[in-house]
Design an enzyme around this catalytic site. Structure first.
Site, PDB file in Angstrom:
ATOM      1  CE1 TYR A   1      88.170  62.867  10.066  1.00  0.00           C
ATOM      2  CE2 TYR A   1      89.451  64.076  11.393  1.00  0.00           C
ATOM      3  CZ  TYR A   1      88.230  63.514  11.281  1.00  0.00           C
ATOM      4  OH  TYR A   1      87.424  63.553  12.192  1.00  0.00           O
TER       5      TYR A   1
ATOM      6  CB  CYS B   1      25.071  62.515  30.093  1.00  0.00           C
ATOM      7  SG  CYS B   1      24.463  61.125  30.790  1.00  0.00           S
TER       8      CYS B   1
ATOM      9  CB  CYS C   1      25.908  81.159  55.255  1.00  0.00           C
ATOM     10  SG  CYS C   1      25.063  79.979  56.120  1.00  0.00           S
TER      11      CYS C   1
END
Length: 934
Positions: A331, A776, A857
Site C-alpha cells: 500500500y 405585450c 410640484c
DNA sequence: GCAAGGTC
C-alpha cells in the site's frame, strides 16, 4: 450462533484481516459493490463460536455538503456559507457499499469496526456505525485497534475490543466542516469577483481557496520573494593548494571559512604570505559511513521519485497506486517507516533473487540476513512501501517506479557503505587550513542503489611534522548566492514539516495550485509563483491577513488534537474557527479592492465596475424575496446590456421564474429593510429611481417600496403580477371565460375588496402565449371597479385617495380629501384652473399646484377625470402608457363596450397614438400650448 | 464551477 459484522476501511484490508483471523480459510462472497467483497469465517469471540462477516467501505462513506438552497454559486451570499446547514450524505457511487452494510447489519448482533487506526479511520468508523445502527439500532458496537496487519497485532486487537472514540471522530467532523465552509465561501467570492474585475484574463478561471492549497502556494511565493529580495554580499577567503608531483594534488580550505571584511582578510593574507611555510600538524584517519536509506514512506517516495527519477509526485502516486492494485508493491499511502517485526522480509527479498540487475545483490542480503534501517514514524496501519511480488514485465515509468521501490527496499535491508576519511591539518604562520579525502572500503548498499552517489577522493600521503611551501596561496573573492527556488521535493518537505495536507494529499495540492495557474515550473523544474498566485497572496497580505501562511492550519491542527484528547469541545472549536474566518471573510470583502490592486500590478487596469455590479457579481447583493415557484432566493440583477433590471431566481436555469422591471426603472437597489407584511419572507424593499414622468404622480421618482404584494401601486407601476396569481388567478381568461358586459356586476353590486380577495379578481391580459415575443404587458381588471377604500399613508400622500385594488388602474379617484378639494404631491391644495388656450381641451378644468411656477410640484389632474372615456382602446401597460415611456396619462383606461378588452399588441400601428405633449403627455396640443403653461 | 480527506 452469534453473527458479527466486521468492517474495514478498504477491501484489501478486509481481505488481509479475514485471512489472518481465519488462518487463510475465509469464504468470499459478493456484496452489492463489486469492489467490496464479503469474507466469512468462524471465530471464537467472547468465548462463543461466532460467524464473522468481514467487509469494507472505500474510505469515507459519507460526504459533507450544503443543502440544495446553498449549493449553487449564485444561490446565496457566500458569507451565508459560514452558517448554512450542512449534511452528510452518501454519494451515488457508494450507495452499493451502503446497501451491503445495511443488508449485513440486519443479520448481525455485533459490529466491529476495523478501519485504519488514524483520525480519518475513526471518523469513517462512525460513518459505518451510523449506517448500520440506522437499520439495526440495538447493535453492539466495538472498535478493533491494531498497530499493524500481522497475526499478532490482529489477535491482540480482537482480544481487546474497545468502544469507538467519538472525540477523535469529532475532530474530523470539525475539520471537514471548516474546510467546506471556508473553502467554498472564499472560492466563490474570489472567483465571482475576479472574473468580473479582470474579464480579459480570468473570465474562465476558477480561483479557489483551500486551507491546504493556499499555504502550499504561500511556500512557493515566500521562497520566490526571498530570491527576489536577495542582495549578494561579497566575501573573501584564503585558499592554499599544493602539488606533490607524483603523489597528486591537494587543496586546503581555511579554518576561518570566509570573511566579509576585505581589509581583515587582506591583513591575514599578507600575514600568511609573509612567511609561507606550511607545517603538517595532524593527519587523522577515521571510518566514515554513508547510511543506507530508511524504509520508504509516501513522502519519501514522492520526494525521491521527483529528485532521482524526475517523475512528479502526482504521477508517482498514480503509478504507485496502479502497482499496488496489481499486487506488485504494498500500500503506497503510508506514514510508517518502520518494518513490523513479524513481516517476513526474507521472503520478500527471495522473490527478487532472479532479477538480472539486482538479483545477485538480493542473494547477498539473504546470506547475511536482512537488516532493515528503520525510521521513527508509524501510522499504526500500513507497513513501509515495499515490493510484494516480482515482475520484469513493466515498461516506462511504471518500470522505473517499481525498480526504485525494489532497489530502495533492498538497499534499506542491506548495509551502510563504509569508507575511511583522512583529514590533514596544516598551519601557515599561525593560520590554520585543512584538507580531507575519502577512501571507499565497501560500497555495500550503493551497489544496488544508483540514486546515491559517494565518490572518494584520495589525498597524497603526508607525514605529521612535515613542512612544505605550498604551490599557491590565494586570496579569493566570492559572493553569497540566493537560495534556489523550491523543487517539488522541497515543497513536499515544507508541507510535511508544517502539517499541510497528508501523505496522501501532498501531491494533489501541488497539482491543484499548478492547475489553478497559481504557480508554474521553471525549465529546471523549480516552482515559481504565477501572476495570479502572487497577486492573491499580495492582496491578502495587504489586508493584513496572512492567508497563505501555514500557521492558520497549524492552529487548527492543534485544536483538533485537543478535541481528540477530550480537552476541548468540538462545538466550541467549530464556533470559534467559524467566527474567526467569517470575520476575515467579511473584512476581505470590504477590502477586496486590495486584491484587485495587487492583481492589477500583473494584469493591468481592472474593469471599472460599480459597487452594485460587484455585489451582484459575487452573489452578495441582498436578495429580494423567496421565489414563489421553487422557494430559492430571488435577487436583483442587471440585464445583459446593462440597460435595466430584473429579479431572477437563483435556481436558474432549473427555475425560470423572473420579474422583469420596466425600462423606466433607471436605478434599483435592494435595501436592508425587510417588509413587515409580506410572506413568505424575508422580502426586502427596493429603492427605485424612475424616469421622470413615467410613473403615476403618487409614486415619486425616487421611491423605496416592497414588491412582495403589499404595495399595490408599486406593483401596478412595475406591472408585476402577484406571485399568488400564478397559482390562484387565471393568468389569461379565454374568451369563453370573459364576462360579458351585461354579466358584469353593476358598481353597486360589486363586492367590497374585503369580500373579493385580489387573487380571485378576473382581469384581461394579452392573449398571446408567454413565449411569443410580441406579447405585450396589457393588463386590465375585468370589473374596472371604482375605488371603495382609502389607503393609509405609507408613501407620503396622506391626503390622496387612491385605489387599494391590486392593479387598480385608474387615478380618477383622486378627488380630494372629501372636501371637494384636490391635493397635490407637495401637500398643497390643488388649484382648479381652466384651459384657456385654443385646442381640444379648451375650457377643460384641471388641478395644479398653487405654488408659483418653478417652486411647486408637477402635480396635474384633470378636473373631470372621473368621467373617463369608456370606448378607448387601452394602451399597453394599463393605467399609464408604459410602452411609450415617460407618459403618464390619467384616464386612458376603459373596457370596450362589448365587454372585451383588447391589448394593443397587434394594433399598435393602426392605433398609432397622436403626438403627445412633452409636458403633460396629453394629446391634442404640444408643449408650447400646453394648458399647464397657464 | 467551491475544500480536504478517504479510496478504486
Amino acid at each position: 450462533m452469534v453473527r458479527i459484522l466486521n468492517v474495514a476501511e478498504k477491501n484489501d484490508a478486509a481481505k488481509t484481516l479475514a485471512g489472518l483471523m481465519s488462518g487463510g480459510r475465509s469464504r468470499k462472497r459478493e456484496g452489492f459493490s463489486k469492489f467490496n467483497k464479503i469474507y466469512e469465517f468462524d471465530y471464537n469471540l467472547f468465548n462463543q463460536n461466532c460467524t464473522m462477516s468481514m467487509t469494507s467501505v472505500s474510505g469515507h462513506l459519507l460526504g459533507c455538503e450544503f443543502e440544495a438552497s446553498h449549493r449553487k454559486w449564485h444561490s446565496c451570499n457566500p458569507v451565508s456559507l459560514f452558517d448554512a446547514p450542512i449534511h452528510k450524505t452518501c454519494p451515488e457511487n457508494y450507495k452499493d457499499i451502503k446497501r451491503t452494510l445495511e443488508r449485513e447489519a440486519r443479520g448481525c448482533e455485533i459490529l466491529v469496526v476495523w478501519t485504519d487506526c488514524d483520525r480519518e479511520g475513526e471518523n469513517i468508523g462512525f460513518e459505518v456505525i451510523q449506517v448500520c445502527t440506522a437499520v439495526k439500532p440495538n447493535m453492539r458496537v466495538y472498535r478493533a485497534r491494531f498497530s499493524e496487519m500481522t497475526p499478532g497485532a490482529v489477535t491482540r486487537a480482537i482480544a481487546n475490543l474497545q468502544p469507538p472514540d467519538k472525540n477523535v471522530s469529532d475532530a474530523v467532523d470539525v475539520r471537514q466542516e471548516l474546510d467546506l465552509r471556508i473553502g467554498a465561501s472564499f472560492t466563490r467570492f474570489q472567483t465571482m469577483r475576479l472574473q468580473k474585475v479582470f474579464p480579459n484574463v480570468l473570465a474562465d478561471q476558477l480561483i479557489s481557496y483551500g486551507s491546504c492549497q493556499f499555504p502550499t502556494l504561500g511556500f512557493v511565493v515566500e521562497r520566490y520573494k526571498q530570491v527576489q529580495a536577495f542582495i549578494p554580499e561579497p566575501f573573501w577567503k584564503i585558499k592554499v593548494s599544493h602539488d606533490l608531483q607524483d603523489d597528486g594534488f591537494i587543496e586546503f580550505s581555511w579554518r576561518r571559512g570566509r570573511l566579509f571584511d576585505y581589509e581583515a582578510c587582506l591583513v591575514l593574507y599578507e600575514h600568511v604570505i609573509e612567511n609561507p611555510l606550511a607545517t603538517v600538524l595532524e593527519v587523522k584517519k577515521k571510518p566514515k559511513s554513508k547510511w543506507r536509506p530508511v524504509a520508504l514512506d509516501t513522502v519519501e517516495l514522492e520526494k525521491l521519485a521527483s529528485r532521482k527519477l524526475r517523475i512528479n509526485a502526482k504521477e508517482t502516486m498514480k503509478i504507485a497506486e496502479k502497482l499496488y492494485t496489481q499486487g506488485f508493491i504494498s500500500y503506497p499511502r503510508t506514514e510508517t517507516n518502520i518494518f513490523p517485526k513479524d513481516l517476513n522480509l526474507r521472503n520478500l527479498i527471495q522473490q527478487q533473487v532472479n532479477d538480472q540487475d539486482w538479483g545477485e545483490f538480493a542473494g547477498h542480503i539473504l546470506e547475511d540476513g536482512p537488516n532493515p534501517r528503520n525510521g521513527n514514524k508509524t501510522d499504526q496501519a500500513h507497513p513501509p512501501i515495499h515490493p510484494t511480488k516480482y515482475t520484469n514485465g513493466l515498461q516506462g515509468n511504471e518500470k522505473r517506479v517499481y525498480e526504485f521501490v525494489v532497489r530502495h527496499f533492498l538497499a534499506c535491508c542491506s548495509k551502510d557503505a563504509q569508507g575511511q576519511e583522512t583529514t590533514v591539518d596544516i598551519s601557515i604562520n599561525d593560520e590554520y587550513f585543512s584538507a580531507s579525502g575519502l577512501m571507499i572500503i565497501a560500497r555495500n548498499y550503493l551497489d544496488v542503489y544508483p540514486y546515491d552517489k559517494w565518490t572518494g577522493k584520495i589525498l597524497p600521503t603526508m607525514e605529521e611534522g612535515a613542512q612544505f611551501t605550498p604551490r599557491t596561496i590565494e586570496m579569493n573573492q566570492g559572493e553569497t548566492s540566493a537560495p534556489s527556488l523550491l523543487t517539488e521535493a522541497d515543497l513536499i518537505s515544507l508541507m510535511d514539516k508544517h502539517g499541510i495536507g497528508t501523505d496522501a494529499t501532498h501531491a494533489e495540492h501541488i497539482e491543484t495550485i499548478k492547475a489553478r495557474l497559481y504557480v508554474g515550473l521553471t525549465n529546471d523544474q523549480k516552482f515559481i509563483p504565477g501572476e495570479l498566485g502572487m497577486g492573491l497572496v499580495e492582496g491578502y497580505d495587504a489586508m493584513g491577513f496572512h492567508m497563505s501562511k501555514p500557521h492558520l492550519r497549524a492552529e487548527l491542527e492543534n485544536d483538533l488534537k485537543l478535541i481528540c484528547e477530550g480537552k476541548k469541545n468540538r462545538d466550541v472549536v467549530l464556533a470559534d474557527q467559524i467566527r474567526k474566518y467569517k470575520e476575515v471573510f467579511v473584512e476581505a470583502c470590504t477590502q477586496a479592492e486590495k486584491i484587485d490592486t495587487a492583481l492589477a500590478e500583473h494584469f493591468g487596469a481592472p474593469q471599472q465596475l460599480s459597487n452594485q455590479d460587484l455585489l451582484q457579481a459575487t452573489a452578495m447583493a441582498i436578495t429580494v424575496k423567496p421565489c414563489s415557484k421553487c422557494g430559492m432566493q430571488m435577487s436583483l440583477r442587471t440585464k445583459k446590456d446593462n440597460k435595466g433590471f430584473f429579479i431572477g431566481c437563483s435556481g436558474y436555469p432549473t427555475c425560470r421564474e423572473v420579474i422583469w422591471l420596466p425600462d423606466y426603472v433607471l436605478k434599483a437597489e435592494v435595501t436592508e429593510e425587510v417588509c413587515p407584511h409580506c410572506q413568505p419572507g424575508p422580502v426586502n424593499r427596493i429603492r427605485f429611481q424612475f424616469k421622470r414622468g413615467s410613473v403615476p404622480p403618487f409614486i415619486p421618482n425616487d421611491y423605496t417600496g416592497c414588491i412582495g404584494g403589499c404595495d399595490n401601486n408599486l406593483m401596478e407601476t412595475l406591472q408585476i403580477r402577484r406571485s399568488s396569481q400564478s397559482a390562484a388567478q387565471p393568468s389569461q381568461p379565454t374568451s369563453s371565460q370573459r364576462p360579458a358586459a351585461s354579466q358584469r356586476p353593476a358598481p353597486s353590486q360589486r363586492p367590497a375588496l374585503s369580500q373579493a380577495p385580489p387573487s380571485r379578481r378576473p382581469f384581461y391580459a394579452c392573449s398571446k402565449s408567454q413565449d411569443d415575443s410580441s406579447k405585450c404587458n396589457f393588463f386590465l381588471w375585468a370589473d374596472n371597479q371604482e375605488p371603495t377604500t382609502q389607503r393609509s399613508n405609507d408613501s407620503g400622500f396622506s391626503t390622496l385617495k387612491y385605489y387599494n385594488n391590486p392593479g387598480g388602474n385608474r387615478t380618477s379617484a383622486i378627488t380630494g380629501a372629501g372636501d371637494g378639494s384636490v391635493s397635490c404631491q407637495c401637500g398643497q391644495e390643488g388649484k382648479l384652473l381652466t384651459v384657456q388656450k385654443v385646442g381640444p381641451n379648451q375650457g377643460r378644468q384641471f388641478y395644479a399646484c398653487p405654488k408659483p411656477r418653478g417652486q411647486g410640484c408637477n402635480f396635474f389632474q384633470w378636473g373631470d377625470d372621473a368621467a373617463a372615456p369608456t370606448n378607448y382602446t387601452a394602451p399597453r401597460g394599463g393605467g399609464y402608457n408604459a410602452s411609450q415611456r415617460g407618459g403618464y396619462q390619467p384616464g386612458l383606461i376603459g373596457g370596450r363596450g362589448g365587454g372585451h378588452a383588447q391589448s394593443n399588441g397587434s394594433t399598435t400601428t393602426a392605433q398609432r397614438a397622436p403626438r403627445k405633449c412633452g409636458q403633460c403627455r396629453q394629446t391634442g396640443h404640444t408643449k408650447k400650448n400646453c394648458p399647464m403653461n397657464r
